[in-house]
Design an enzyme around this catalytic site. Sequence first.
Site, PDB file in Angstrom:
ATOM      1  N   CYS A  91       0.908  -0.917   0.250  1.00 30.40           N
ATOM      2  CA  CYS A  91       0.736  -0.030  -0.357  1.00 30.40           C
ATOM      3  C   CYS A  91       1.027   1.530  -0.389  1.00 30.40           C
ATOM      4  O   CYS A  91       1.851   1.002   0.909  1.00 30.40           O
ATOM      5  CB  CYS A  91      -1.221   0.366   1.538  1.00 30.40           C
ATOM      6  SG  CYS A  91      -1.685   1.548   1.301  1.00 30.40           S
ATOM      7  N   ASN A 192       0.917  -7.910 -11.236  1.00 31.26           N
ATOM      8  CA  ASN A 192       0.036  -6.891 -11.068  1.00 31.26           C
ATOM      9  C   ASN A 192       0.382  -5.631 -10.989  1.00 31.26           C
ATOM     10  O   ASN A 192       1.801  -5.079 -11.645  1.00 31.26           O
ATOM     11  CB  ASN A 192      -0.127  -6.661  -9.490  1.00 31.26           C
ATOM     12  CG  ASN A 192      -1.340  -5.545  -8.953  1.00 31.26           C
ATOM     13  OD1 ASN A 192      -0.774  -4.714  -8.114  1.00 31.26           O
ATOM     14  ND2 ASN A 192      -2.369  -5.565  -9.477  1.00 31.26           N
ATOM     15  N   GLY A 193      -0.703  -4.740 -12.196  1.00 33.87           N
ATOM     16  CA  GLY A 193      -0.564  -3.389 -11.823  1.00 33.87           C
ATOM     17  C   GLY A 193      -0.790  -3.017 -13.168  1.00 33.87           C
ATOM     18  O   GLY A 193       0.002  -3.266 -14.636  1.00 33.87           O
ATOM     19  N   ARG A 217      -7.967  -1.768 -10.369  1.00 36.87           N
ATOM     20  CA  ARG A 217      -8.761  -1.186 -11.721  1.00 36.87           C
ATOM     21  C   ARG A 217      -9.716  -1.276 -12.854  1.00 36.87           C
ATOM     22  O   ARG A 217     -10.819  -1.063 -13.004  1.00 36.87           O
ATOM     23  CB  ARG A 217      -8.622   0.152 -11.361  1.00 36.87           C
ATOM     24  CG  ARG A 217      -7.147   0.535 -10.212  1.00 36.87           C
ATOM     25  CD  ARG A 217      -6.910   1.993  -9.713  1.00 36.87           C
ATOM     26  NE  ARG A 217      -5.569   1.454 -10.464  1.00 36.87           N
ATOM     27  CZ  ARG A 217      -4.329   2.429 -11.582  1.00 36.87           C
ATOM     28  NH1 ARG A 217      -5.041   3.869 -11.614  1.00 36.87           N
ATOM     29  NH2 ARG A 217      -4.036   1.968 -11.868  1.00 36.87           N
TER      30      ARG A 217
END
Length: 314
Positions: A91, A192-193, A217
């Site tokens: 995070c 991821n990303g 997202r």
Amino acid sequence: MEGLLDHILRDVLTRVGGVDRCVSEFIRVTDQLLPPRVFTRIVPELKNGGRTRAGVPVHPQLLGSDVSCLAENAARLAELKPEGIDLNFGCPAKCVNRHRGGAVLLDEPELIHDIVAAVRRAVPADVMVSAKMRLGYMDSHRTLDVARAIHTAGGSEIVVHARTKADGYKPPAYWERIAAVREAVPLTVIANGEIWTVEHAELARERSGCEHLMLGRGMVADPGLALRVARRRETPLPWAELLPLMQVFFAQVRATVAPRHQGGRLKQWLHYLKRAYPEADAAYAELRTVNSADELEARLFGPFGPVDRIGAMG
């Protein structure tokens, strides 16, 4: 994805298909043993065998830096029978990092090792312990140290968000840098990303060498993305099929969320959906100043709403 991808959206998105596993929003652990109701409030799927209504497993995620306290909370969480427990070392939020949680720990691989090892010891062997990390905090010079720390401590999987904390969420994601992590540790490494499309998914796999992907997202913006990635199809979920799922979502929001926040939750999702759906763009433009949940429901889902007018004009 705190404040966005909660149990309500998990329920709706996993109904579409293509998702093998979900990870919950983080559960913050500071200096006390949390009661079971905290875990089931954030992850109510724990009352349903740890799965969404569609049968997809949900792994609760813990965030903190107190080794013994994290282990104690993991042990209590394991009593609720999740399939796995995830640990958040990714995070980038300032308020989280300021209190020694999330990505700030990436400069301390020794502490990350101790956290993972303590949690691994605290939970039964059949409960997976995994970790989410970024490439680093302000830079990526300790990426491999962190990955090796997770591995030697007994972690089973690592999700790597292909940016540092300093990168935030600004494009691009450096998927190619995940390849070194995959080569450094004999664990399942998940990329991821910045995966918004099927093409992005294919590039992430190619550049990282990872078979498995975590969607965030991109899945919120395009609820059929996981299914399209699995089947390598370019056609999005039709709006006519998505709209009933949005009704299910808003019904659950209205049943569980404080009235003053209900409209905001629907408009938040519409704002993401604008990326993939012109119908969502039109609806958001017309409804963004409406706060009444009753009015939003009537105007979006009822006859003669903005979407129907688009269809009539098209």
